[in-house]
Design a protein around this motif. Structure first.
Motif, PDB file in Angstrom:
ATOM      1  N   LYS A  84      52.395  79.558  33.800  1.00  8.39           N
ATOM      2  CA  LYS A  84      51.836  79.846  35.124  1.00  8.39           C
ATOM      3  C   LYS A  84      50.735  80.896  35.022  1.00  8.39           C
ATOM      4  O   LYS A  84      49.671  80.769  35.632  1.00  8.39           O
ATOM      5  CB  LYS A  84      52.951  80.344  36.038  1.00  8.39           C
ATOM      6  CG  LYS A  84      52.634  80.265  37.517  1.00  8.39           C
ATOM      7  CD  LYS A  84      52.754  78.844  38.038  1.00  8.39           C
ATOM      8  CE  LYS A  84      52.617  78.814  39.550  1.00  8.39           C
ATOM      9  NZ  LYS A  84      52.664  77.441  40.072  1.00  8.39           N
ATOM     10  N   TYR A  85      50.994  81.949  34.260  1.00  8.42           N
ATOM     11  CA  TYR A  85      49.976  82.986  34.061  1.00  8.42           C
ATOM     12  C   TYR A  85      48.757  82.418  33.341  1.00  8.42           C
ATOM     13  O   TYR A  85      47.618  82.748  33.683  1.00  8.42           O
ATOM     14  CB  TYR A  85      50.549  84.151  33.257  1.00  8.42           C
ATOM     15  CG  TYR A  85      51.398  85.115  34.058  1.00  8.42           C
ATOM     16  CD1 TYR A  85      50.861  85.830  35.111  1.00  8.42           C
ATOM     17  CD2 TYR A  85      52.743  85.320  33.736  1.00  8.42           C
ATOM     18  CE1 TYR A  85      51.636  86.729  35.840  1.00  8.42           C
ATOM     19  CE2 TYR A  85      53.521  86.215  34.452  1.00  8.42           C
ATOM     20  CZ  TYR A  85      52.969  86.913  35.498  1.00  8.42           C
ATOM     21  OH  TYR A  85      53.733  87.798  36.213  1.00  8.42           O
ATOM     22  N   ARG A  86      48.997  81.587  32.338  1.00 10.80           N
ATOM     23  CA  ARG A  86      47.867  81.022  31.578  1.00 10.80           C
ATOM     24  C   ARG A  86      46.969  80.170  32.456  1.00 10.80           C
ATOM     25  O   ARG A  86      45.738  80.218  32.331  1.00 10.80           O
ATOM     26  CB  ARG A  86      48.399  80.197  30.404  1.00 10.80           C
ATOM     27  CG  ARG A  86      48.758  81.045  29.185  1.00 10.80           C
ATOM     28  CD  ARG A  86      49.349  80.200  28.088  1.00 10.80           C
ATOM     29  NE  ARG A  86      49.468  80.962  26.845  1.00 10.80           N
ATOM     30  CZ  ARG A  86      50.357  80.710  25.897  1.00 10.80           C
ATOM     31  NH1 ARG A  86      51.232  79.703  26.047  1.00 10.80           N
ATOM     32  NH2 ARG A  86      50.391  81.452  24.806  1.00 10.80           N
ATOM     33  N   LYS A  87      47.566  79.387  33.340  1.00  7.55           N
ATOM     34  CA  LYS A  87      46.758  78.490  34.179  1.00  7.55           C
ATOM     35  C   LYS A  87      45.750  79.276  35.013  1.00  7.55           C
ATOM     36  O   LYS A  87      44.588  78.873  35.155  1.00  7.55           O
ATOM     37  CB  LYS A  87      47.664  77.668  35.085  1.00  7.55           C
ATOM     38  CG  LYS A  87      46.893  76.681  35.960  1.00  7.55           C
ATOM     39  CD  LYS A  87      47.820  75.853  36.827  1.00  7.55           C
ATOM     40  CE  LYS A  87      47.024  74.885  37.705  1.00  7.55           C
ATOM     41  NZ  LYS A  87      47.907  74.075  38.590  1.00  7.55           N
ATOM     42  N   VAL A  88      46.195  80.412  35.557  1.00 12.42           N
ATOM     43  CA  VAL A  88      45.322  81.214  36.421  1.00 12.42           C
ATOM     44  C   VAL A  88      44.519  82.225  35.619  1.00 12.42           C
ATOM     45  O   VAL A  88      43.286  82.266  35.680  1.00 12.42           O
ATOM     46  CB  VAL A  88      46.161  81.932  37.504  1.00 12.42           C
ATOM     47  CG1 VAL A  88      45.271  82.820  38.369  1.00 12.42           C
ATOM     48  CG2 VAL A  88      46.912  80.925  38.360  1.00 12.42           C
ATOM     49  N   ASN A  89      45.228  83.074  34.863  1.00  6.66           N
ATOM     50  CA  ASN A  89      44.588  84.230  34.224  1.00  6.66           C
ATOM     51  C   ASN A  89      43.765  83.877  32.994  1.00  6.66           C
ATOM     52  O   ASN A  89      42.822  84.597  32.657  1.00  6.66           O
ATOM     53  CB  ASN A  89      45.650  85.265  33.842  1.00  6.66           C
ATOM     54  CG  ASN A  89      46.363  85.833  35.054  1.00  6.66           C
ATOM     55  OD1 ASN A  89      45.963  85.591  36.193  1.00  6.66           O
ATOM     56  ND2 ASN A  89      47.419  86.587  34.822  1.00  6.66           N
ATOM     57  N   VAL A  90      44.120  82.797  32.320  1.00  4.73           N
ATOM     58  CA  VAL A  90      43.355  82.401  31.130  1.00  4.73           C
ATOM     59  C   VAL A  90      42.415  81.238  31.476  1.00  4.73           C
ATOM     60  O   VAL A  90      41.191  81.382  31.459  1.00  4.73           O
ATOM     61  CB  VAL A  90      44.288  82.007  29.960  1.00  4.73           C
ATOM     62  CG1 VAL A  90      43.459  81.680  28.719  1.00  4.73           C
ATOM     63  CG2 VAL A  90      45.266  83.134  29.653  1.00  4.73           C
ATOM     64  N   GLU A  91      42.998  80.086  31.820  1.00  5.12           N
ATOM     65  CA  GLU A  91      42.175  78.898  32.068  1.00  5.12           C
ATOM     66  C   GLU A  91      41.258  79.090  33.281  1.00  5.12           C
ATOM     67  O   GLU A  91      40.085  78.703  33.254  1.00  5.12           O
ATOM     68  CB  GLU A  91      43.081  77.685  32.265  1.00  5.12           C
ATOM     69  CG  GLU A  91      43.912  77.334  31.031  1.00  5.12           C
ATOM     70  CD  GLU A  91      44.951  76.271  31.329  1.00  5.12           C
ATOM     71  OE1 GLU A  91      44.666  75.397  32.175  1.00  5.12           O
ATOM     72  OE2 GLU A  91      46.042  76.322  30.734  1.00  5.12           O
ATOM     73  N   GLY A  92      41.792  79.700  34.344  1.00  4.86           N
ATOM     74  CA  GLY A  92      40.974  79.931  35.526  1.00  4.86           C
ATOM     75  C   GLY A  92      39.841  80.909  35.262  1.00  4.86           C
ATOM     76  O   GLY A  92      38.705  80.711  35.706  1.00  4.86           O
TER      77      GLY A  92
END
Length: 311
Positions: A84-92
């Motif tokens: 969940k963090y990766r989807k927003v904080n990394v990929e986003g």
């Protein structure tokens, strides 16, 4: 200079809006998931994610200040928090940065977290910007991965990246653990925290905003990592007394040995909470001072007074 700000309705973003308005020559466009009450020039973007289209918002923007993120959640009940963090904080984040570079943005300022460095320090040995990262939770890992991706993008595209890692940020409207501490002091309850000798770094909201604004166009900030802080470390006992003083309340602190508190908290399943209250986490801001000529404009006492303007 045209500046695009993400997370405009957040704790940090809303303060940036007010401070940038005081600077001539800066034209700010705010981005958020809902209309921005204190700013006319804004763009509504549904979400920060890998598929978000930023083209309309990025036109003619020289600098992006990226504060939007999936924030640290104490009791995250998501099945896979890291995903969940990766989807927003990394990929986003990287999706936004790639589109910014393609649109000709010259500098991307990323608000990361001291959690990239780790969760605790040995007293007297503060974290520095050059330390090897050692995140311990999903949030810290996601911020580190975003930093790594941004550095790669900077080397590929020539867009300058500035990374700022703040510790706990406090100021008017603060939430989370700091707000909980304020409520306890306000109630006047006796707290068994009168003999804690740790050292923790904090950063006043306006000090962090001042550092961000300094990094907008300072040539020495390009492709650097900076740690933010008030340059005034406090023990938990000292902080509670300072908060009480800023509120005009008595600090009802009972001296209990830290080892006894840690043992009791561990038995109650609150070890992580106790570690934050009893352990040390210090940051060294000398890199920002030396490279940028930056010093925090507010002392801790002044920063705390701004938390309680009616006292």
């Amino acid at each position: 200079m045209n500046v695009l700000l993400t997370g405009a309705t957040g704790f940090l973003g809303s303060r940036i809006i007010g401070q940038i308005a005081k600077h001539d020559g800066l034209v700010l466009t705010s981005v958020s998931r809902r209309p921005v009450n204190n700013h006319d020039n804004y763009v509504v973007v549904a979400e920060l994610g890998p598929g978000t289209d930023w083209k309309g918002a990025l036109a003619d923007q020289q600098v992006v200040i990226h504060t939007a993120a999936r924030a640290h959640i104490m009791k995250d009940e998501v099945a896979d928090p890291l995903a969940k963090y990766r989807k927003v904080n990394v990929e986003g984040t990287l999706n936004l940065a790639r589109q910014a570079a393609a649109a000709g943005t010259s500098r991307f300022i990323f608000i990361s977290s001291i959690k990239v460095n780790g969760e605790r320090t040995i007293q007297g040995r503060p974290f520095t910007a050059e330390d090897s990262p050692a995140p311990e939770d999903a949030y810290g890992i996601s911020k580190l991965e975003a930093e790594q991706g941004l550095r790669e993008l900077a080397s590929e595209t020539g867009m300058e990246v500035v990374i700022i890692r703040p510790p706990l940020v406090y100021g008017p409207g603060v939430k989370g653990n700091f707000a909980s501490m304020i409520r306890l002091v306000e109630k006047g309850l006796p707290l068994p925290l009168g003999a804690i000798h740790n050292k923790r770094s904090l950063v006043a909201l306006d000090n962090l905003v001042d550092l961000i604004i300094t990094c907008l166009d300072h040539p020495a900030a390009a492709n650097q990592v900076f740690l933010a802080g008030d340059d005034e470390d406090l023990s938990t006992t000292e902080l509670l007394r300072a908060v009480a003083g800023a509120m005009g309340k008595p600090a009802r602190l009972v001296p209990v040995h830290a080892g006894l508190l840690m043992s009791g908290a561990t038995l109650l399943g609150k070890k992580a909470v106790a570690q934050r209250l009893l352990g040390s986490l210090q940051v060294d801001i000398s890199k920002a001072r030396n490279l940028l000529g930056w010093t925090p404009p507010l002392s801790v006492a002044e920063g705390l007074k701004r938390c309680f303007p009616d006292h």
